[in-house]
Design a protein around this motif. Structure first.
Motif, PDB file in Angstrom:
ATOM      1  N   UNK A   1       0.834  -1.206   0.000  1.00 17.84           N
ATOM      2  CA  UNK A   1       0.000   0.000   0.000  1.00 17.84           C
ATOM      3  C   UNK A   1       0.868   1.254   0.000  1.00 17.84           C
ATOM      4  N   UNK A   2       1.920   1.243   0.780  1.00 19.53           N
ATOM      5  CA  UNK A   2       2.845   2.376   0.830  1.00 19.53           C
ATOM      6  C   UNK A   2       3.498   2.604  -0.530  1.00 19.53           C
ATOM      7  N   UNK A   3       3.875   1.515  -1.205  1.00 21.63           N
ATOM      8  CA  UNK A   3       4.495   1.652  -2.523  1.00 21.63           C
ATOM      9  C   UNK A   3       3.511   2.259  -3.531  1.00 21.63           C
ATOM     10  N   UNK A   4       2.264   1.830  -3.482  1.00 22.20           N
ATOM     11  CA  UNK A   4       1.257   2.399  -4.385  1.00 22.20           C
ATOM     12  C   UNK A   4       0.975   3.855  -4.068  1.00 22.20           C
ATOM     13  N   UNK A   5       0.882   4.178  -2.784  1.00 20.19           N
ATOM     14  CA  UNK A   5       0.680   5.555  -2.361  1.00 20.19           C
ATOM     15  C   UNK A   5       1.800   6.444  -2.886  1.00 20.19           C
ATOM     16  N   UNK A   6       3.023   5.952  -2.784  1.00 18.75           N
ATOM     17  CA  UNK A   6       4.195   6.721  -3.216  1.00 18.75           C
ATOM     18  C   UNK A   6       4.127   7.055  -4.699  1.00 18.75           C
TER      19      UNK A   6
END
Length: 250
Positions: free
Chosen positions: A161-166
């Motif tokens: 999720x963090x990677x997609x948010x980034x």
């Protein structure tokens, strides 16, 4: 404080900065010339880290704050002023089989790794935009944001999720001159991971999976963060710098 001073005149805020990766990142940013704001729930740890930096000739302040308390964090920013570099390092993990995960465990991991990261970034970026001088947001993700692993279903989900948010924020904030990236460490020996490596079987299996044949160092990750904060990375955004000794290349 050190020979490299490419971040002179800039303010860098690091969450979860009391020990392990956060402390190492804070020290490295200070050595690169940044004024460092160390944020953690544990006052004694960040006070010691700030003293270490100041004793070496760097600039650091310690601020006790729980990043899950967004109103408290907003108050911290009011006292700090404009932040040029944000490092979202605060995070947690609780490995267990998928079938044993309770909602409380899920919420704990997502609240700190995803929710807090999202809204801390939102608060800092709003001030970056108002200041009109761009900035760099760096989130400490994980190699588990790139792959999957048994007993880490929630952690993998949170880091993905963090990677997609980034990526989404990099696209949205690029026109504002704000770069958004992650560093994705593999297995690094820190106070958080030390209990896992005390298990000789786990340690041996981990080492077998790392082509470079060693565990990562805090300094390996800190150097990557300094690069992404630095003007040298001015054309780097929306990406993940994986620091895993080749673990995810297989």
């Amino acid at each position: 404080m050190g020979q490299v001073t490419t971040l002179d005149g800039r303010t860098a805020l690091v969450t979860g900065a009391g020990r392990g990766l956060g402390r190492g990142i804070g020290v490295a940013l200070a050595r690169a010339g940044a004024k460092v704001v160390l944020v953690s729930r544990t006052a004694a740890e960040i006070d010691a880290a700030a003293s270490e930096i100041r004793d070496a000739g760097g600039s650091a302040v310690a601020v006790t704050c729980d990043v899950l308390d967004l109103a408290d964090f907003e108050a911290v920013l009011d006292g700090v002023g404009v932040v040029d570099v944000l490092v979202n390092n605060a995070g947690t993990n609780d490995p267990m089989p998928f079938g044993e995960v309770m909602p409380t465990v899920y919420d704990k991991i997502f609240d700190l790794n995803v929710r807090a990261t999202y809204f801390v970034t939102q608060a800092v970026v709003s001030r970056m935009i108002a200041a009109g001088r761009g900035g760099s947001v760096i989130t400490v993700s994980s190699q588990m944001g790139q792959v999957g692993a048994a007993n880490r279903s929630v952690y993998c989900a949170a880091k993905h999720a963090v990677e997609g948010m980034t990526k989404a924020l990099a696209v949205e904030l690029g026109p504002r001159g704000i770069r958004v990236n992650t560093v994705a460490p593999g297995y690094v020996e820190t106070p958080l991971t030390a209990p896992y490596f005390a298990d000789e079987e786990f340690r041996a299996d981990t080492m077998r999976r790392i082509p470079l044949g060693r565990l990562g160092l805090v300094a390996d990750v800190a150097a990557a963060v300094v690069y992404l904060a630095d003007p040298a990375a001015t054309f780097v955004t929306g990406t993940s710098l994986v620091i895993d000794g080749g673990y995810t290349a297989q």
